[in-house]
Each structure stands twice: as structure tokens, then as C-alpha cells.
Design an enzyme around this catalytic site. Structure first.
Site, PDB file in Angstrom:
ATOM      1  N   VAL A 141      25.638 -54.114  -0.380  1.00  0.00           N
ATOM      2  CA  VAL A 141      25.813 -55.506  -0.852  1.00  0.00           C
ATOM      3  C   VAL A 141      26.425 -55.614  -2.253  1.00  0.00           C
ATOM      4  O   VAL A 141      26.796 -56.707  -2.666  1.00  0.00           O
ATOM      5  CB  VAL A 141      24.501 -56.326  -0.848  1.00  0.00           C
ATOM      6  N   ARG A 198       4.174 -46.958  -1.397  1.00  0.00           N
ATOM      7  CA  ARG A 198       3.361 -48.168  -1.563  1.00  0.00           C
ATOM      8  C   ARG A 198       1.937 -47.893  -1.121  1.00  0.00           C
ATOM      9  O   ARG A 198       1.667 -46.985  -0.338  1.00  0.00           O
ATOM     10  CB  ARG A 198       3.980 -49.340  -0.794  1.00  0.00           C
ATOM     11  N   TYR A 232      13.587 -53.846 -11.383  1.00  0.00           N
ATOM     12  CA  TYR A 232      13.267 -54.644 -10.190  1.00  0.00           C
ATOM     13  C   TYR A 232      12.916 -56.080 -10.588  1.00  0.00           C
ATOM     14  O   TYR A 232      13.504 -57.032 -10.088  1.00  0.00           O
ATOM     15  CB  TYR A 232      12.094 -53.977  -9.472  1.00  0.00           C
ATOM     16  N   THR A 283      16.745 -47.177   1.770  1.00  0.00           N
ATOM     17  CA  THR A 283      15.326 -47.002   2.127  1.00  0.00           C
ATOM     18  C   THR A 283      15.061 -47.387   3.576  1.00  0.00           C
ATOM     19  O   THR A 283      13.992 -47.112   4.098  1.00  0.00           O
ATOM     20  CB  THR A 283      14.406 -47.844   1.216  1.00  0.00           C
ATOM     21  N   ARG A 332      31.590 -69.879   0.333  1.00  0.00           N
ATOM     22  CA  ARG A 332      32.854 -69.970   1.078  1.00  0.00           C
ATOM     23  C   ARG A 332      32.651 -70.510   2.484  1.00  0.00           C
ATOM     24  O   ARG A 332      33.389 -71.375   2.936  1.00  0.00           O
ATOM     25  CB  ARG A 332      33.533 -68.585   1.142  1.00  0.00           C
TER      26      ARG A 332
HETATM   27  P1  NAD Z   1      12.602 -51.826   2.400  1.00  0.00           P
HETATM   28  O1  NAD Z   1      12.902 -50.848   1.341  1.00  0.00           O
HETATM   29  O2  NAD Z   1      11.995 -51.336   3.670  1.00  0.00           O
HETATM   30  O3  NAD Z   1      13.899 -52.662   2.808  1.00  0.00           O
HETATM   31  C1  NAD Z   1      14.992 -52.872   1.962  1.00  0.00           C
HETATM   32  C2  NAD Z   1      16.268 -52.635   2.770  1.00  0.00           C
HETATM   33  O4  NAD Z   1      17.418 -52.896   1.928  1.00  0.00           O
HETATM   34  C3  NAD Z   1      16.403 -51.184   3.235  1.00  0.00           C
HETATM   35  O5  NAD Z   1      16.759 -51.162   4.597  1.00  0.00           O
HETATM   36  C4  NAD Z   1      17.502 -50.614   2.353  1.00  0.00           C
HETATM   37  O6  NAD Z   1      18.217 -49.557   2.949  1.00  0.00           O
HETATM   38  C5  NAD Z   1      18.361 -51.845   2.102  1.00  0.00           C
HETATM   39  N1  NAD Z   1      19.178 -51.761   0.888  1.00  0.00           N
HETATM   40  C6  NAD Z   1      18.794 -51.351  -0.355  1.00  0.00           C
HETATM   41  N2  NAD Z   1      19.830 -51.415  -1.206  1.00  0.00           N
HETATM   42  C7  NAD Z   1      20.897 -51.879  -0.493  1.00  0.00           C
HETATM   43  C8  NAD Z   1      22.255 -52.143  -0.812  1.00  0.00           C
HETATM   44  N3  NAD Z   1      22.735 -51.948  -2.051  1.00  0.00           N
HETATM   45  N4  NAD Z   1      23.067 -52.612   0.171  1.00  0.00           N
HETATM   46  C9  NAD Z   1      22.606 -52.800   1.435  1.00  0.00           C
HETATM   47  N5  NAD Z   1      21.327 -52.557   1.795  1.00  0.00           N
HETATM   48  C10 NAD Z   1      20.486 -52.100   0.842  1.00  0.00           C
HETATM   49  O7  NAD Z   1      11.666 -52.936   1.748  1.00  0.00           O
HETATM   50  P2  NAD Z   1      10.975 -54.239   2.359  1.00  0.00           P
HETATM   51  O8  NAD Z   1       9.548 -54.165   2.046  1.00  0.00           O
HETATM   52  O9  NAD Z   1      11.395 -54.460   3.764  1.00  0.00           O
HETATM   53  O10 NAD Z   1      11.603 -55.365   1.422  1.00  0.00           O
HETATM   54  C11 NAD Z   1      12.614 -56.250   1.853  1.00  0.00           C
HETATM   55  C12 NAD Z   1      12.856 -57.297   0.766  1.00  0.00           C
HETATM   56  O11 NAD Z   1      11.672 -58.043   0.512  1.00  0.00           O
HETATM   57  C13 NAD Z   1      13.297 -56.694  -0.581  1.00  0.00           C
HETATM   58  O12 NAD Z   1      14.293 -57.521  -1.152  1.00  0.00           O
HETATM   59  C14 NAD Z   1      12.038 -56.751  -1.400  1.00  0.00           C
HETATM   60  O13 NAD Z   1      12.315 -56.852  -2.772  1.00  0.00           O
HETATM   61  C15 NAD Z   1      11.363 -57.994  -0.862  1.00  0.00           C
HETATM   62  N6  NAD Z   1       9.916 -57.950  -1.081  1.00  0.00           N
HETATM   63  C16 NAD Z   1       9.112 -57.134  -0.354  1.00  0.00           C
HETATM   64  C17 NAD Z   1       7.740 -57.096  -0.605  1.00  0.00           C
HETATM   65  C18 NAD Z   1       6.809 -56.218   0.165  1.00  0.00           C
HETATM   66  O14 NAD Z   1       5.630 -56.186  -0.158  1.00  0.00           O
HETATM   67  N7  NAD Z   1       7.206 -55.533   1.199  1.00  0.00           N
HETATM   68  C19 NAD Z   1       7.208 -57.892  -1.623  1.00  0.00           C
HETATM   69  C20 NAD Z   1       8.055 -58.687  -2.362  1.00  0.00           C
HETATM   70  C21 NAD Z   1       9.406 -58.736  -2.069  1.00  0.00           C
HETATM   71  N1  UDP Z   2      -1.545 -47.498  -5.903  1.00  0.00           N
HETATM   72  C1  UDP Z   2      -2.576 -46.572  -5.804  1.00  0.00           C
HETATM   73  N2  UDP Z   2      -2.340 -45.429  -5.109  1.00  0.00           N
HETATM   74  C2  UDP Z   2      -1.168 -45.162  -4.478  1.00  0.00           C
HETATM   75  C3  UDP Z   2      -0.127 -46.133  -4.562  1.00  0.00           C
HETATM   76  C4  UDP Z   2      -0.356 -47.271  -5.292  1.00  0.00           C
HETATM   77  O1  UDP Z   2      -3.673 -46.770  -6.340  1.00  0.00           O
HETATM   78  O2  UDP Z   2      -1.053 -44.100  -3.855  1.00  0.00           O
HETATM   79  C5  UDP Z   2      -1.799 -48.745  -6.643  1.00  0.00           C
HETATM   80  C6  UDP Z   2      -0.727 -49.105  -7.661  1.00  0.00           C
HETATM   81  O3  UDP Z   2      -1.001 -48.483  -8.901  1.00  0.00           O
HETATM   82  C7  UDP Z   2      -0.865 -50.610  -7.718  1.00  0.00           C
HETATM   83  C8  UDP Z   2      -1.299 -51.000  -6.303  1.00  0.00           C
HETATM   84  O4  UDP Z   2      -1.791 -49.805  -5.711  1.00  0.00           O
HETATM   85  O5  UDP Z   2      -1.871 -50.992  -8.612  1.00  0.00           O
HETATM   86  C9  UDP Z   2      -0.167 -51.549  -5.454  1.00  0.00           C
HETATM   87  O6  UDP Z   2       0.916 -50.658  -5.515  1.00  0.00           O
HETATM   88  P1  UDP Z   2       2.241 -50.820  -4.658  1.00  0.00           P
HETATM   89  O7  UDP Z   2       3.195 -49.800  -5.141  1.00  0.00           O
HETATM   90  O8  UDP Z   2       1.909 -50.842  -3.216  1.00  0.00           O
HETATM   91  O9  UDP Z   2       2.745 -52.299  -4.992  1.00  0.00           O
HETATM   92  P2  UDP Z   2       3.012 -53.109  -6.355  1.00  0.00           P
HETATM   93  O10 UDP Z   2       2.445 -52.366  -7.518  1.00  0.00           O
HETATM   94  O11 UDP Z   2       4.490 -53.255  -6.421  1.00  0.00           O
HETATM   95  O12 UDP Z   2       2.290 -54.396  -6.123  1.00  0.00           O
HETATM   96  N1  UDP Z   3      32.505 -62.918  -1.928  1.00  0.00           N
HETATM   97  C1  UDP Z   3      32.191 -62.195  -0.804  1.00  0.00           C
HETATM   98  N2  UDP Z   3      32.432 -62.745   0.434  1.00  0.00           N
HETATM   99  C2  UDP Z   3      32.991 -63.975   0.585  1.00  0.00           C
HETATM  100  C3  UDP Z   3      33.321 -64.710  -0.592  1.00  0.00           C
HETATM  101  C4  UDP Z   3      33.042 -64.140  -1.832  1.00  0.00           C
HETATM  102  O1  UDP Z   3      31.663 -61.085  -0.857  1.00  0.00           O
HETATM  103  O2  UDP Z   3      33.183 -64.402   1.712  1.00  0.00           O
HETATM  104  C5  UDP Z   3      32.233 -62.318  -3.241  1.00  0.00           C
HETATM  105  C6  UDP Z   3      33.476 -62.273  -4.113  1.00  0.00           C
HETATM  106  O3  UDP Z   3      34.039 -60.987  -4.020  1.00  0.00           O
HETATM  107  C7  UDP Z   3      32.981 -62.583  -5.488  1.00  0.00           C
HETATM  108  C8  UDP Z   3      31.552 -63.074  -5.313  1.00  0.00           C
HETATM  109  O4  UDP Z   3      31.330 -63.156  -3.913  1.00  0.00           O
HETATM  110  O5  UDP Z   3      32.915 -61.415  -6.268  1.00  0.00           O
HETATM  111  C9  UDP Z   3      31.302 -64.423  -5.930  1.00  0.00           C
HETATM  112  O6  UDP Z   3      32.150 -65.353  -5.364  1.00  0.00           O
HETATM  113  P1  UDP Z   3      32.530 -66.670  -6.136  1.00  0.00           P
HETATM  114  O7  UDP Z   3      33.447 -67.455  -5.249  1.00  0.00           O
HETATM  115  O8  UDP Z   3      31.318 -67.360  -6.614  1.00  0.00           O
HETATM  116  O9  UDP Z   3      33.239 -66.158  -7.454  1.00  0.00           O
HETATM  117  P2  UDP Z   3      34.686 -65.653  -7.794  1.00  0.00           P
HETATM  118  O10 UDP Z   3      35.320 -65.132  -6.530  1.00  0.00           O
HETATM  119  O11 UDP Z   3      35.363 -66.864  -8.310  1.00  0.00           O
HETATM  120  O12 UDP Z   3      34.436 -64.612  -8.805  1.00  0.00           O
END
Ligand code: NAD
Ligand code: UDP
Ligand code: UDP
Length: 315
Positions: free
Chosen positions: A58, A185, A144, A36, A105
Site C-alpha cells: 500500500v 500478541r 505504530y 504478517t 478518484r
Molecule cells: P495482521 O498483522 O494479521 O494483519 C495486517 C495485514 O496487513 C497482514 O496481512 C500484512 O501482511 C498486511 N500488510 C502489512 N503491511 C502492508 C503493506 N505495506 N502493504 C500491504 N499489506 C500490508 O493484523 P490484524 O490484527 O489483522 O490487524 C489488521 C488491522 O487492524 C491493522 O491495521 C491493525 O493496526 C488494526 N488493529 C488490530 C487490532 C487487533 O487487536 N488485532 C487492534 C487495533 C487495530
Molecule cells: N504480554 C505478556 N506476555 C506476552 C505478550 C504480551 O504479558 O507474552 C502483555 C503485554 O506486555 C501487554 C499485554 O500483554 O501488557 C497485551 O500485549 P499485546 O502485545 O497483545 O497487545 P498491546 O500491548 O498492543 O495491547
Molecule cells: N492514488 C492511488 N490510486 C488512485 C488515485 C491516487 O494510489 O486511484 C495515489 C496517488 O498516487 C497519490 C495519492 O493517492 O500519491 C494521493 O492522491 P491525491 O489525489 O490526494 O494527491 P495527488 O495525486 O494530488 O498528490
């Protein structure tokens, strides 16, 4: 100078965090799989020799040496996290395990971007950190909500079992420049619709509420949390307690943009929370009187200016 890893660094919040931590004199490694996020969010940082960009997912292990980790990788908008719900769970859970394994680590401090969604459709209002939440564990939002809840559990268990230095912030709805224009959003949707003169889509009757925080206020809270005393792990709420209904939000945006858009009512998505407001007293106590300083009108004006420019460039 600290070396800092930001997962999800090319996303909305992550890109602002990269920029701010670089400005404060740190070395930043931005890791992202661009699900995203987008390179355009961080392209202006690429000339900085202290900034490094890594394409990585990740859910796979990652090896690096850093002092601090901000774990933000995860799609955040309901449209995107429901697109591939299994992947969303893997990202939250396996991503947390890998980043915690890394932190263990290399003995780095690690901060988890958790969410107000851990409270689900809350029965307690406003929500303090002590509230356990009201989450549907099998609904469409559960990939989520439960993914993030499991990540919190993993963070606390790595802390208890392996003494990992952890921090958890529960972020409430955050908005600002660099939100994806199509990410679904509410703030970005309403602004883009208003600027294009399209109907503003209110889901349900628009009486549901959210508390909207401007991104700069969140960054300040996250960085204070990262710097806080080791004994304070959180979770701590970071959000703006001023609560608005979606109708109020739509009217505010129509007013700021001077748009002629009309409102169109659409069905409310499944399990859409009816209200949400953070209790931020813990953040105030533990994070040097942290509180949001940018209120909705000012924050929306900055965000509208960003989207206005973006749409002009696209046209
Ligand atoms: P965003 O979607 O803009 O950012 C998320 C980023 O994570 C993106 O750049 C995406 O490409 C990357 N990403 C997704 N899956 C990945 C993966 N498997 N490996 C590596 N990168 C990956 O959203 P954001 O609003 O910037 O949110 C950032 C963080 O904050 C998220 O963890 C979200 O859950 C948390 N958060 C955001 C809000 C908000 O209102 N914006 C509220 C609560 C929590
Ligand atoms: N929402 C809306 N119109 C839109 C997008 C979202 O009315 O076009 C509403 C949605 O139903 C929710 C609130 O706005 O009640 C916030 O939605 P968002 O997806 O931004 O965040 P979240 O629900 O995760 O708090
Ligand atoms: N891991 C990683 N980077 C590091 C060390 C660990 O990505 O530098 C990952 C590793 O592959 C493992 C996970 O982190 O799957 C959890 O690590 P942990 O040492 O807790 O568990 P274990 O390796 O014993 O499963």
C-alpha cells in the site's frame, strides 16, 4: 453486489472480513504484501470466482474501481511493528494517502482500521472517543501509535478538504482464530505456550489490563460502521468493555487448556500501557445498539480449538 477492496486482507482480521463479505454476496479484492499475513488464511476462498487476490504494497499507488475500501494494511503486533519501524510509519501514512487518493478518484467509501493505541497509556478510564490520549511521540511504540494518529488526521482532512466519504473505527485488542502463532500478541502467546506445556510469559507483574474482543464482534461493528449514515465519520471505539489483567488471562487459558504450564515473569516492555477499556456508548447509539456478544471464555475456547488443530498439523 458491491465490489469491495480489503487492504491487509490476508491478515488475521482481514481474512475474516474477506470471508464474511463474500458470504454476504459481495465481490472482494484482497490486497496484501504478506508481511504478517499469509496465503493460508485465505486459501479456502480462492475457488470463489468473486474473490481476487492481489500482491501489492500500500505504500505504492494502486488503481482499481471499487465501491468500498476497508484499509487494514499494517502490522498490528508490537513485535512485528517494531521490527521495521520506518516501514510501519510508511505503511500507515503513505498507505492512507494512497488509499484516500484512490477513494477520492473513484468516489468510494473508505473505512480506516485505527486502534485504541491512539490513546497511548491512557490517563482517562475507560476511554471515550473524545479523549485525546497520552502517547509518547518518540518511544518504541510511536511508529505504530503516531502512524495511526497521522492516518486518522489524513482521513479527516481528506473528508473536510475533498469531501471523501470516510469512516474510522478504533479497534481495541481483538483475538480469535488465524492470529499468527508467533506474532507475539498476548492471547496467541499464552495459548500456544499453554498447549505446548511451555512457561507462560507474563511481562511485568501481570497487573496491567486489556479488554479483549472476539473477532466476530469486531466484524459486525465494522460492517455496521461501513453501512452507517454518511454524516457519521467516527472515530468510533469497537471493543469489549470487559477488562482483565494479564494474570487473569493466563489463569483462564490454563484452565481451558488444562495445561501444566507454569508462569514465568519477564520485564515489562517500554511504554507498555497499564490499562485499557473502551467506552462503547457512541457505537451503541450510532450503530444500531452494537455491542459485543461473545465473552472471553467462549471466545478463548474457540481460539484454543483453532491453535490446537494448527499445532497438531505442524507436529
Ligand atoms: P495482521 O498483522 O494479521 O494483519 C495486517 C495485514 O496487513 C497482514 O496481512 C500484512 O501482511 C498486511 N500488510 C502489512 N503491511 C502492508 C503493506 N505495506 N502493504 C500491504 N499489506 C500490508 O493484523 P490484524 O490484527 O489483522 O490487524 C489488521 C488491522 O487492524 C491493522 O491495521 C491493525 O493496526 C488494526 N488493529 C488490530 C487490532 C487487533 O487487536 N488485532 C487492534 C487495533 C487495530
Ligand atoms: N504480554 C505478556 N506476555 C506476552 C505478550 C504480551 O504479558 O507474552 C502483555 C503485554 O506486555 C501487554 C499485554 O500483554 O501488557 C497485551 O500485549 P499485546 O502485545 O497483545 O497487545 P498491546 O500491548 O498492543 O495491547
Ligand atoms: N492514488 C492511488 N490510486 C488512485 C488515485 C491516487 O494510489 O486511484 C495515489 C496517488 O498516487 C497519490 C495519492 O493517492 O500519491 C494521493 O492522491 P491525491 O489525489 O490526494 O494527491 P495527488 O495525486 O494530488 O498528490
Amino acid at each position: 453486489m458491491r465490489r469491495i477492496l480489503i487492504t491487509g486482507g490476508a491478515g488475521f482480521i482481514g481474512s475474516h472480513l474477506c470471508e464474511r463479505l463474500l458470504k454476504e454476496g459481495n465481490e472482494v479484492i484482497c490486497l496484501d504484501n504478506y508481511f504478517t499475513g499469509s496465503k493460508s488464511n485465505i486459501v479456502h476462498l480462492l475457488d470463489n470466482p468473486y474473490f481476487e487476490l492481489i500482491r501489492h504494497d500500500v505504500t505504492h499507488p494502486y488503481y482499481v474501481e471499487v465501491d468500498e475500501i476497508y484499509n487494514l494494511a499494517c502490522p498490528a503486533s508490537p513485535v512485528h511493528y517494531q521490527y521495521n519501524p520506518i516501514k510501519t510509519i510508511k505503511t500507515s501514512v503513505m498507505g492512507a494517502i494512497n488509499m484516500l487518493g484512490l477513494a477520492k478518484r473513484i468516489k468510494a467509501r473508505i473505512l480506516q482500521a485505527s486502534t485504541s493505541e491512539v490513546y497511548g497509556d491512557p490517563l482517562e478510564h475507560p476511554q471515550p472517543e473524545s479523549y485525546w490520549g497520552n502517547v509518547n511521540p518518540i518511544g518504541v511504540r510511536s511508529c505504530y501509535d503516531e502512524g495511526k494518529r497521522c492516518a486518522e488526521s489524513l482521513f479527516l482532512n481528506y473528508h473536510r478538504q475533498n469531501n471523501v466519504d470516510i469512516k474510522i473505527v478504533r479497534i481495541f485488542n481483538t483475538y480469535g482464530p488465524r492470529m499468527h502463532p508467533n506474532d507475539g500478541r498476548v492471547v496467541s502467546n499464552f495459548i500456544v505456550q499453554a498447549l505446548k506445556g511451555e512457561s507462560i510469559t507474563i511481562f511485568g507483574d501481570g497487573s496491567q489490563t486489556r479488554s479483549f474482543q472476539y473477532v466476530d464482534d469486531l466484524l459486525e461493528g465494522m460492517i455496521r460502521m461501513m453501512k452507517s449514515d454518511k454524516s457519521f465519520t467516527g472515530p468510533v471505539n469497537l471493543g469489549n468493555p470487559n477488562e482483565f489483567s494479564m494474570i487473569q488471562l493466563a489463569n483462564e487459558i490454563i484452565d481451558i487448556t488444562g495445561s501444566k504450564s507454569t508462569i514465568k515473569y519477564l520485564p515489562l516492555p517500554e511504554d507498555d500501557p497499564t490499562q485499557r477499556q473502551p467506552d462503547i456508548s457512541l457505537a451503541g447509539r450510532e450503530l444500531n445498539n452494537w455491542k459485543p456478544v461473545i465473552q472471553l471464555r467462549e471466545g478463548l475456547e474457540k481460539t484454543v480449538a483453532y491453535f490446537d488443530k494448527l499445532l497438531l498439523m505442524e507436529s
